[in-house]
Design an enzyme around this catalytic site. Structure first.
Site, PDB file in Angstrom:
ATOM      1  N   ASP A  18      47.653 -86.273  17.888  1.00 59.61           N
ATOM      2  CA  ASP A  18      47.033 -86.021  19.195  1.00 59.61           C
ATOM      3  C   ASP A  18      48.105 -85.829  20.276  1.00 59.61           C
ATOM      4  OD1 ASP A  18      45.020 -85.668  21.001  1.00 59.61           O
ATOM      5  OD2 ASP A  18      44.535 -87.785  21.212  1.00 59.61           O
ATOM      6  N   ASN A  66      36.247 -79.737  16.847  1.00 58.01           N
ATOM      7  CA  ASN A  66      37.221 -78.840  17.500  1.00 58.01           C
ATOM      8  C   ASN A  66      36.727 -77.394  17.644  1.00 58.01           C
ATOM      9  OD1 ASN A  66      40.162 -80.488  16.074  1.00 58.01           O
ATOM     10  ND2 ASN A  66      39.233 -80.740  18.086  1.00 58.01           N
TER      11      ASN A  66
HETATM   12  C1  FPP Z   1      45.212 -82.595  19.058  1.00 60.70           C
HETATM   13  O1  FPP Z   1      45.901 -82.334  20.267  1.00 60.70           O
HETATM   14  C2  FPP Z   1      45.627 -81.688  18.012  1.00 60.70           C
HETATM   15  C3  FPP Z   1      44.816 -80.780  17.395  1.00 60.70           C
HETATM   16  C4  FPP Z   1      43.390 -80.615  17.733  1.00 60.70           C
HETATM   17  C5  FPP Z   1      45.292 -79.877  16.352  1.00 60.70           C
HETATM   18  C6  FPP Z   1      46.393 -80.375  15.473  1.00 60.70           C
HETATM   19  C7  FPP Z   1      47.168 -79.204  15.007  1.00 60.70           C
HETATM   20  C8  FPP Z   1      48.522 -79.172  14.825  1.00 60.70           C
HETATM   21  C9  FPP Z   1      49.372 -80.346  14.929  1.00 60.70           C
HETATM   22  C10 FPP Z   1      49.244 -77.906  14.539  1.00 60.70           C
HETATM   23  C11 FPP Z   1      48.912 -77.187  13.299  1.00 60.70           C
HETATM   24  C12 FPP Z   1      48.641 -78.027  12.105  1.00 60.70           C
HETATM   25  C13 FPP Z   1      49.183 -77.783  10.889  1.00 60.70           C
HETATM   26  C14 FPP Z   1      48.759 -78.582   9.717  1.00 60.70           C
HETATM   27  C15 FPP Z   1      50.211 -76.762  10.729  1.00 60.70           C
HETATM   28  P1  FPP Z   1      45.047 -81.970  21.546  1.00 60.70           P
HETATM   29  O2  FPP Z   1      45.019 -80.495  21.666  1.00 60.70           O
HETATM   30  O3  FPP Z   1      43.705 -82.626  21.480  1.00 60.70           O
HETATM   31  O4  FPP Z   1      45.924 -82.624  22.676  1.00 60.70           O
HETATM   32  P2  FPP Z   1      45.437 -83.209  24.058  1.00 60.70           P
HETATM   33  O5  FPP Z   1      44.575 -84.409  23.736  1.00 60.70           O
HETATM   34  O6  FPP Z   1      46.713 -83.595  24.729  1.00 60.70           O
HETATM   35  O7  FPP Z   1      44.691 -82.123  24.773  1.00 60.70           O
END
Ligand code: FPP
Length: 239
Positions: A18, A66
């Site tokens: 996250d 998501n």
């Molecule tokens: C949460 O951060 C993260 C995600 C919803 C996606 C996770 C994806 C990756 C780490 C990159 C690609 C994955 C792979 C396996 C290559 P957020 O966007 O919710 O962050 P925030 O809470 O700060 O808005």
């Protein structure tokens, strides 16, 4: 310097990655830049897990919730996933890591599914390490899917209701036979499970760090494992 006891490395680590959005926002960048940097953390953590012999790594890469994000962010994440699978597959081969998916992978765009299936098939014979990507994954949906499959067996006369045990439910989850996570790490400071591995996390040790996922590197993983090694797991008993 982190001092780890090699005899007490968690067998299975699960991570809620996250903070990508906040990382990008802090830098005045679009959210997708945070996800791109987050993909780099995935590479590094995967490598570190091989180094210290964490056998199973499960990453929450895309939840069933998501899909409601803005379209460009969703498609950016899908492209990133595809690129990761293309660029990373040699690392999986070199380290003999088997890739599998938990979740409704059928919801993903065809091009991503194709790349996923290629890597899943090519790595299916490896047993040294196991990488699970949770994609279009929701913990409640996983349990609901298991209940439905069990109900169908009861209806077909293959199973008696009285014979339904905890193991029966576990055997109908997306990845049966996999040890439950010993340690669940969540980055960016939120104290939530967010519908991740609801059944499997029952006895996991939880570790929350303020580090945002794109900044999470090998020393952060080692620090989490060190904290885990200082915990006393009691499974409801006294010790
Ligand atoms: C949460 O951060 C993260 C995600 C919803 C996606 C996770 C994806 C990756 C780490 C990159 C690609 C994955 C792979 C396996 C290559 P957020 O966007 O919710 O962050 P925030 O809470 O700060 O808005």
């Amino acid at each position: 310097m982190t001092e780890l006891d090699p005899a007490r490395i968690p067998r299975h680590v699960a991570i809620i990655m996250d903070g990508n959005g906040r990382w990008a926002k802090n830098r005045g960048m679009p959210r997708i830049k945070g996800h791109q940097a987050g993909a780099e953390s995935v590479r590094e953590v995967l490598k570190a897990c091989r180094k210290i012999d964490v056998e199973y790594l499960t990453l929450y890469a895309f939840s069933s919730e998501n899909w409601v994000r803005p379209k460009p962010e969703v498609s950016g994440l899908m492209t990133l996933l595809q690129k990761f699978l293309r660029d990373q597959s040699h690392e999986l081969h070199d380290n003999q890591v088997r890739l599998r998916v938990i979740g409704h992978a059928g919801d993903l765009p065809g091009a991503v599914r194709k790349e996923l299936n290629r890597v899943i098939d090519e790595t299916a014979h490896y047993t040294r390490g196991h990488l699970f990507l949770a994609l279009s994954y929701g913990g409640r949906t996983e349990i609901t899917d298991a209940v439905r499959a069990i109900a169908q067996k009861v209806k077909a006369g293959e199973l008696e209701p009285d014979d339904i045990k905890e193991e029966t439910v576990a055997q109908h989850l997306y990845a049966p036979g996999i040890p439950d996570p010993d340690l669940m790490i969540r980055t960016s400071g939120e104290m939530r499970i967010s519908n991740f591995l609801l059944w499997q996390l029952s006895y996991a040790e939880l570790y929350v760090t303020d580090v945002l996922w794109p900044d999470f590197r090998e020393p952060d993983l080692l620090k989490a494992i060190e904290a885990y090694q200082h915990r006393h797991r009691r499974y409801g008993g006294i010790k």
